[in-house]
Design a protein around this motif. Sequence first.
Motif, PDB file in Angstrom:
ATOM      1  N   PHE A  18       0.648  -1.053   0.251  1.00  0.00           N
ATOM      2  CA  PHE A  18       0.086   0.060  -0.188  1.00  0.00           C
ATOM      3  C   PHE A  18       1.054   1.067  -0.050  1.00  0.00           C
ATOM      4  O   PHE A  18       0.820   2.291  -1.164  1.00  0.00           O
ATOM      5  CB  PHE A  18      -0.829  -0.268   1.443  1.00  0.00           C
ATOM      6  N   VAL A  19       2.274   1.114   0.656  1.00  0.00           N
ATOM      7  CA  VAL A  19       3.153   2.094   0.394  1.00  0.00           C
ATOM      8  C   VAL A  19       3.269   2.380  -0.777  1.00  0.00           C
ATOM      9  O   VAL A  19       3.480   4.042  -1.383  1.00  0.00           O
ATOM     10  CB  VAL A  19       3.804   1.915   1.268  1.00  0.00           C
ATOM     11  N   LEU A  20       4.284   1.488  -1.649  1.00  0.00           N
ATOM     12  CA  LEU A  20       4.289   1.753  -2.679  1.00  0.00           C
ATOM     13  C   LEU A  20       3.222   1.884  -3.997  1.00  0.00           C
ATOM     14  O   LEU A  20       3.013   3.087  -4.422  1.00  0.00           O
ATOM     15  CB  LEU A  20       5.174   0.279  -3.041  1.00  0.00           C
ATOM     16  N   PHE A  21       2.394   1.915  -3.279  1.00  0.00           N
ATOM     17  CA  PHE A  21       1.448   2.116  -4.219  1.00  0.00           C
ATOM     18  C   PHE A  21       0.253   3.588  -4.348  1.00  0.00           C
ATOM     19  O   PHE A  21       0.436   4.137  -5.438  1.00  0.00           O
ATOM     20  CB  PHE A  21       0.016   1.193  -4.294  1.00  0.00           C
ATOM     21  N   LEU A  59      11.132   0.217 -11.280  1.00  0.00           N
ATOM     22  CA  LEU A  59      12.017  -0.010 -10.329  1.00  0.00           C
ATOM     23  C   LEU A  59      10.495  -0.264  -8.781  1.00  0.00           C
ATOM     24  O   LEU A  59       9.911  -1.522  -7.925  1.00  0.00           O
ATOM     25  CB  LEU A  59      12.776   1.100  -9.244  1.00  0.00           C
ATOM     26  N   TRP A  60       9.176   0.977  -9.626  1.00  0.00           N
ATOM     27  CA  TRP A  60       8.171   0.186  -8.588  1.00  0.00           C
ATOM     28  C   TRP A  60       7.074  -0.640  -9.141  1.00  0.00           C
ATOM     29  O   TRP A  60       7.020  -0.745  -7.777  1.00  0.00           O
ATOM     30  CB  TRP A  60       7.306   2.032  -9.264  1.00  0.00           C
ATOM     31  N   ALA A  61       7.499  -0.816 -10.360  1.00  0.00           N
ATOM     32  CA  ALA A  61       6.570  -1.609 -10.743  1.00  0.00           C
ATOM     33  C   ALA A  61       7.298  -3.485 -10.147  1.00  0.00           C
ATOM     34  O   ALA A  61       6.176  -4.271  -9.977  1.00  0.00           O
ATOM     35  CB  ALA A  61       6.071  -1.996 -12.595  1.00  0.00           C
ATOM     36  N   HIS A  62       8.690  -3.103 -10.064  1.00  0.00           N
ATOM     37  CA  HIS A  62       8.269  -4.418  -9.330  1.00  0.00           C
ATOM     38  C   HIS A  62       8.725  -4.539  -8.087  1.00  0.00           C
ATOM     39  O   HIS A  62       8.436  -5.686  -7.538  1.00  0.00           O
ATOM     40  CB  HIS A  62      10.484  -4.811  -9.927  1.00  0.00           C
ATOM     41  N   GLY A  63       8.799  -3.881  -7.652  1.00  0.00           N
ATOM     42  CA  GLY A  63       8.737  -3.457  -6.046  1.00  0.00           C
ATOM     43  C   GLY A  63       6.902  -3.966  -5.644  1.00  0.00           C
ATOM     44  O   GLY A  63       6.527  -4.978  -5.087  1.00  0.00           O
ATOM     45  N   LEU A  64       6.162  -3.527  -6.656  1.00  0.00           N
ATOM     46  CA  LEU A  64       4.481  -3.777  -6.654  1.00  0.00           C
ATOM     47  C   LEU A  64       4.380  -4.823  -6.585  1.00  0.00           C
ATOM     48  O   LEU A  64       3.523  -5.455  -5.294  1.00  0.00           O
ATOM     49  CB  LEU A  64       4.195  -2.582  -7.232  1.00  0.00           C
ATOM     50  N   ILE A  65       5.275  -5.488  -7.207  1.00  0.00           N
ATOM     51  CA  ILE A  65       4.666  -7.337  -7.996  1.00  0.00           C
ATOM     52  C   ILE A  65       5.298  -7.841  -6.858  1.00  0.00           C
ATOM     53  O   ILE A  65       5.206  -8.834  -6.319  1.00  0.00           O
ATOM     54  CB  ILE A  65       5.239  -6.593  -9.468  1.00  0.00           C
ATOM     55  N   ALA A  66       6.624  -7.686  -6.153  1.00  0.00           N
ATOM     56  CA  ALA A  66       7.129  -8.184  -5.251  1.00  0.00           C
ATOM     57  C   ALA A  66       6.381  -8.461  -3.731  1.00  0.00           C
ATOM     58  O   ALA A  66       6.168  -9.375  -3.277  1.00  0.00           O
ATOM     59  CB  ALA A  66       8.713  -8.137  -5.145  1.00  0.00           C
ATOM     60  N   THR A  67       5.797  -7.174  -3.869  1.00  0.00           N
ATOM     61  CA  THR A  67       5.481  -7.575  -2.414  1.00  0.00           C
ATOM     62  C   THR A  67       3.917  -7.575  -2.204  1.00  0.00           C
ATOM     63  O   THR A  67       3.231  -8.189  -0.950  1.00  0.00           O
ATOM     64  CB  THR A  67       4.849  -5.201  -1.910  1.00  0.00           C
ATOM     65  N   ALA A  68       3.195  -7.517  -4.027  1.00  0.00           N
ATOM     66  CA  ALA A  68       1.616  -8.100  -3.722  1.00  0.00           C
ATOM     67  C   ALA A  68       1.951 -10.104  -3.789  1.00  0.00           C
ATOM     68  O   ALA A  68       1.040 -10.320  -2.984  1.00  0.00           O
ATOM     69  CB  ALA A  68       1.205  -7.657  -4.942  1.00  0.00           C
ATOM     70  N   ALA A  69       2.535  -9.951  -4.104  1.00  0.00           N
ATOM     71  CA  ALA A  69       3.663 -11.500  -4.072  1.00  0.00           C
ATOM     72  C   ALA A  69       3.616 -11.791  -2.763  1.00  0.00           C
ATOM     73  O   ALA A  69       2.993 -13.457  -2.400  1.00  0.00           O
ATOM     74  CB  ALA A  69       4.003 -12.356  -5.173  1.00  0.00           C
ATOM     75  N   PHE A  70       4.426 -11.414  -2.469  1.00  0.00           N
ATOM     76  CA  PHE A  70       5.046 -10.973  -0.600  1.00  0.00           C
ATOM     77  C   PHE A  70       2.718 -11.513   0.332  1.00  0.00           C
ATOM     78  O   PHE A  70       2.725 -12.888   1.046  1.00  0.00           O
ATOM     79  CB  PHE A  70       5.398 -11.256   0.098  1.00  0.00           C
ATOM     80  N   ALA A  71       2.436 -10.739   0.074  1.00  0.00           N
ATOM     81  CA  ALA A  71       1.042 -10.369   0.819  1.00  0.00           C
ATOM     82  C   ALA A  71      -0.004 -11.272   0.417  1.00  0.00           C
ATOM     83  O   ALA A  71      -0.388 -11.838   1.522  1.00  0.00           O
ATOM     84  CB  ALA A  71       0.484  -9.121   0.844  1.00  0.00           C
ATOM     85  N   LEU A  72      -0.039 -12.125  -0.740  1.00  0.00           N
ATOM     86  CA  LEU A  72      -0.703 -12.833  -1.129  1.00  0.00           C
ATOM     87  C   LEU A  72      -0.660 -13.959  -1.037  1.00  0.00           C
ATOM     88  O   LEU A  72      -1.648 -14.798  -0.911  1.00  0.00           O
ATOM     89  CB  LEU A  72      -1.609 -12.827  -2.519  1.00  0.00           C
ATOM     90  N   PHE A  73       0.760 -14.747  -1.621  1.00  0.00           N
ATOM     91  CA  PHE A  73       0.871 -16.124  -2.119  1.00  0.00           C
ATOM     92  C   PHE A  73       1.948 -15.997  -0.544  1.00  0.00           C
ATOM     93  O   PHE A  73       1.205 -17.761  -0.730  1.00  0.00           O
ATOM     94  CB  PHE A  73       1.312 -16.346  -3.048  1.00  0.00           C
ATOM     95  N   LEU A  74       1.788 -15.582   0.188  1.00  0.00           N
ATOM     96  CA  LEU A  74       2.890 -16.214   1.473  1.00  0.00           C
ATOM     97  C   LEU A  74       1.975 -17.271   2.355  1.00  0.00           C
ATOM     98  O   LEU A  74       1.159 -16.013   3.330  1.00  0.00           O
ATOM     99  CB  LEU A  74       3.798 -15.191   2.281  1.00  0.00           C
ATOM    100  N   HIS A  75       1.679 -18.306   2.765  1.00  0.00           N
ATOM    101  CA  HIS A  75       1.581 -19.203   2.990  1.00  0.00           C
ATOM    102  C   HIS A  75       1.850 -20.669   3.520  1.00  0.00           C
ATOM    103  O   HIS A  75       2.466 -20.884   3.720  1.00  0.00           O
ATOM    104  CB  HIS A  75      -0.056 -19.027   3.265  1.00  0.00           C
TER     105      HIS A  75
END
Length: 75
Positions: A18-21, A59-75
Motif C-alpha cells: 500500500f505504501v508503494l501503491f 523499479l516501482w512495478a517490480h517492488g509492487l509485484i514483489a510485495t503483492a506476491a508476498f502479501a497474497l501468496f505467502l502461506h
Amino acid sequence: MQSELILVFRLLAATAFFVLFGTGVWIGLNYQRFFGVDPEMPSETGSSRVYSQVQIFTLWAHGLIATAAFALFLH
C-alpha cells in the motif's frame, strides 16, 4: 508459532504494497514536476527523460509485484 510469524510477514508485505501503491499515485500526480522539461538543464534530451521514466517505473512495478506476491501468496 510458525503461522503467527507468517502473518507478521504478510502484514508487513501488505503495508509495503500500500505504501508503494500510494507512492505510484503520488508520482503520477506530480508527473510534470519529476519528468517535465527542466530549463536549467540544456543538455537534457527527450530520450534521457524517457530513460529516467522507464527506470523509475520499472523499479516501482517490480517492488509492487514483489510485495503483492508476498502479501497474497505467502502461506
